[in-house]
Scaffold this motif. Structure first.
Motif, mmCIF file in Angstrom:
data_model
loop_
_atom_site.group_PDB
_atom_site.id
_atom_site.type_symbol
_atom_site.label_atom_id
_atom_site.label_comp_id
_atom_site.label_asym_id
_atom_site.label_seq_id
_atom_site.Cartn_x
_atom_site.Cartn_y
_atom_site.Cartn_z
ATOM 1 N N UNK A 100 0.846 -1.202 0.000
ATOM 2 C CA UNK A 100 0.000 0.000 0.000
ATOM 3 C C UNK A 100 0.879 1.249 0.000
ATOM 4 N N UNK A 103 2.063 2.484 -3.376
ATOM 5 C CA UNK A 103 1.094 3.076 -4.314
ATOM 6 C C UNK A 103 1.357 4.564 -4.610
ATOM 7 N N UNK A 104 1.543 5.413 -3.588
ATOM 8 C CA UNK A 104 1.669 6.848 -3.902
ATOM 9 C C UNK A 104 2.936 7.197 -4.694
ATOM 10 N N UNK A 111 2.225 0.676 -10.442
ATOM 11 C CA UNK A 111 1.114 0.856 -9.505
ATOM 12 C C UNK A 111 0.161 -0.340 -9.569
ATOM 13 N N UNK A 112 -0.090 -0.834 -10.780
ATOM 14 C CA UNK A 112 -0.956 -2.015 -10.922
ATOM 15 C C UNK A 112 -0.386 -3.197 -10.138
ATOM 16 N N UNK A 115 -0.896 -2.601 -6.397
ATOM 17 C CA UNK A 115 -2.298 -2.835 -6.035
ATOM 18 C C UNK A 115 -2.608 -4.327 -6.050
ATOM 19 N N UNK A 118 -1.335 -5.769 -2.832
ATOM 20 C CA UNK A 118 -2.189 -5.356 -1.712
ATOM 21 C C UNK A 118 -3.490 -6.164 -1.697
ATOM 22 N N UNK A 119 -4.117 -6.287 -2.857
ATOM 23 C CA UNK A 119 -5.391 -7.009 -2.950
ATOM 24 C C UNK A 119 -5.189 -8.492 -2.648
ATOM 25 N N UNK A 122 -4.554 -9.051 1.054
ATOM 26 C CA UNK A 122 -5.762 -8.807 1.870
ATOM 27 C C UNK A 122 -6.730 -9.988 1.743
ATOM 28 N N UNK A 142 -7.728 -2.442 4.444
ATOM 29 C CA UNK A 142 -6.535 -3.293 4.400
ATOM 30 C C UNK A 142 -5.269 -2.488 4.111
ATOM 31 N N UNK A 143 -4.239 -2.779 4.889
ATOM 32 C CA UNK A 143 -2.940 -2.138 4.684
ATOM 33 C C UNK A 143 -2.786 -0.788 5.338
ATOM 34 N N UNK B 149 -8.241 3.744 -8.520
ATOM 35 C CA UNK B 149 -6.891 3.681 -7.928
ATOM 36 C C UNK B 149 -5.838 3.896 -9.011
ATOM 37 N N UNK B 154 -1.489 11.015 -6.181
ATOM 38 C CA UNK B 154 -0.744 10.312 -5.126
ATOM 39 C C UNK B 154 -1.419 10.412 -3.761
ATOM 40 N N UNK B 157 -4.369 7.682 -3.637
ATOM 41 C CA UNK B 157 -4.233 6.330 -4.177
ATOM 42 C C UNK B 157 -4.208 5.265 -3.078
ATOM 43 N N UNK B 158 -3.658 5.596 -1.917
ATOM 44 C CA UNK B 158 -3.590 4.593 -0.848
ATOM 45 C C UNK B 158 -4.992 4.272 -0.330
ATOM 46 N N UNK B 162 -6.845 0.621 -0.520
ATOM 47 C CA UNK B 162 -7.468 -0.083 0.610
ATOM 48 C C UNK B 162 -8.920 -0.425 0.311
ATOM 49 N N UNK B 164 -10.231 -0.946 -2.663
ATOM 50 C CA UNK B 164 -10.206 -2.058 -3.621
ATOM 51 C C UNK B 164 -9.954 -3.378 -2.894
ATOM 52 N N UNK B 165 -8.958 -3.374 -2.023
ATOM 53 C CA UNK B 165 -8.601 -4.603 -1.300
ATOM 54 C C UNK B 165 -9.730 -5.038 -0.376
ATOM 55 N N UNK B 166 -10.411 -4.070 0.240
ATOM 56 C CA UNK B 166 -11.516 -4.414 1.141
ATOM 57 C C UNK B 166 -12.639 -5.089 0.357
ATOM 58 N N UNK B 168 -12.422 -6.653 -2.472
ATOM 59 C CA UNK B 168 -11.968 -7.982 -2.905
ATOM 60 C C UNK B 168 -12.054 -8.977 -1.749
ATOM 61 N N UNK B 169 -11.708 -8.529 -0.541
ATOM 62 C CA UNK B 169 -11.774 -9.446 0.601
ATOM 63 C C UNK B 169 -13.229 -9.717 0.994
#
Lengths: 146, 175
Positions: A100, A103-104, A111-112, A115, A118-119, A122, A142-143, B149, B154, B157-158, B162, B164-166, B168-169
């Motif tokens: 995570x 990402x910035x 970046x892909x 991500x 991260x995904x 999670x 998450x993260x 995302x 910048x 994006x974080x 998160x 996106x990941x949430x 997906x989970x």
């Protein structure tokens, strides 16, 4: 868009996290059996693949590649299935946080990839939570630190 | 001029980088000089707005989406009380996402209950169909967040990573 100068540092930190994750799956795997051991092996392979890609990326980018260590301190002793699953949850959630943080400082394909890591971590943390009987199965962000 | 428009110029910096900022800043000054003899009102940020109409924040629709996802989960939890323990934390996560998106976009959260995503509309008595519909909604939400995302500046994006990941989970948790 060019990445800010601290992009290499974020990737180096992610690499150190991947080293530790790979190391942790050693003691985790030996405490698991059957489908759970298989899942641990799959997880470890994913962390190895990201480690290898990071080593290549950092060395071809001219940045410094932090070295792996002989061992890493575990947050608690792994003595049985329950503690192994607990550690697996932590490994995935903590490694997710380092991606995570990438990402910035990243854009485009990089970046892909961040991500994607991260995904993936999670989702795997959620699977480990289910195995461990932890409720809830997910975290809201998450993260995210803290 | 820059000092009068920190938000607009700051956004340009985030999205397009420093070189774009300087080019736009030059254009802005050029426009100012060009208009110098005309009768156009040269008031503050209106000058910058004139060549680029204000657009809604690209993340604003995600607030409604998050609230719809939450409403769908809560409705399913009412229809299937045995699922409520699983669904409630997911709904709470979407509501937390909506609050955070509202904060970063400076958008007020809508008052009143959001319309359900329709996930439970088809056959509320069928548990399996409900879970399938909820997974479908989470998958669409994950894809929205993933796209946002990829395109985000910048400083956002974080959060979007998160979210996106949430989502997906959540898909995993609804299996």
């Amino acid at each position: 868009m060019t990445a800010p100068p601290d992009a290499g540092e974020a990737l180096a930190q992610a690499l150190i996290a991947e080293y530790a994750a790979i190391w942790a799956y050693g003691p985790i795997g030996v405490r698991l059996t059957g489908a759970e051991r298989k899942a641990a092996i799959t997880a470890e392979a994913a962390h190895r693949a990201r480690r290898d890609a990071l080593v290549v990326q950092l060395s071809t980018g001219g940045g410094s590649v932090p070295p792996d260590r002989a061992g890493y301190a575990l947050p608690f002793p792994v003595t049985d299935r329950a503690s192994a699953l607990q550690l697996a949850v932590q490994v995935e959630e903590r490694t997710a946080a380092f991606w995570r943080a990438v990402l910035p400082t990243s854009a485009g394909a990089e970046r892909d990839r961040a991500l994607g890591a991260l995904v993936e971590y999670a989702v795997r943390a959620t699977r480990w939570r289910r195995s461990a009987g932890i409720s809830p199965l997910t975290v809201a962000f998450p993260g995210r630190p803290g | 001029m820059v000092l009068t428009c920190p938000v607009v110029m700051g956004r340009t910096t985030r999205r397009n980088g420093a070189s774009e900022l300087s080019r736009r800043a030059v254009l802005g000054v050029g426009a100012l000089l060009a208009l110098g003899g005309a009768a156009a009102p040269l008031t503050g940020c209106g000058l910058f707005d004139s060549d680029e109409p204000p657009t809604p924040d690209p993340l604003a629709p995600m607030i409604d989406e998050a609230l719809r996802l939450a409403a769908g989960l809560r409705a399913a939890g009412v229809a299937h009380p045995d699922l409520a323990d699983r669904l409630t934390p997911l709904a709470e996560a979407h509501e937390a996402h909506a609050a955070e998106l509202a904060r970063v976009t400076g958008t007020p959260l809508p008052s009143g209950p959001a319309a359900s995503s329709g996930a439970t509309g088809a056959s509320p008595t069928d548990r399996a169909a409900t879970l399938t519909a909820l997974r479908h909604a989470e998958r669409a939400g994950r894809d929205t967040a993933s796209k946002a995302c990829a395109e985000a500046p910048a400083d956002r994006v974080a959060l979007l990573g998160s979210i996106t990941a949430a989502r997906a989970s959540h898909l995993e948790a609804l299996k």
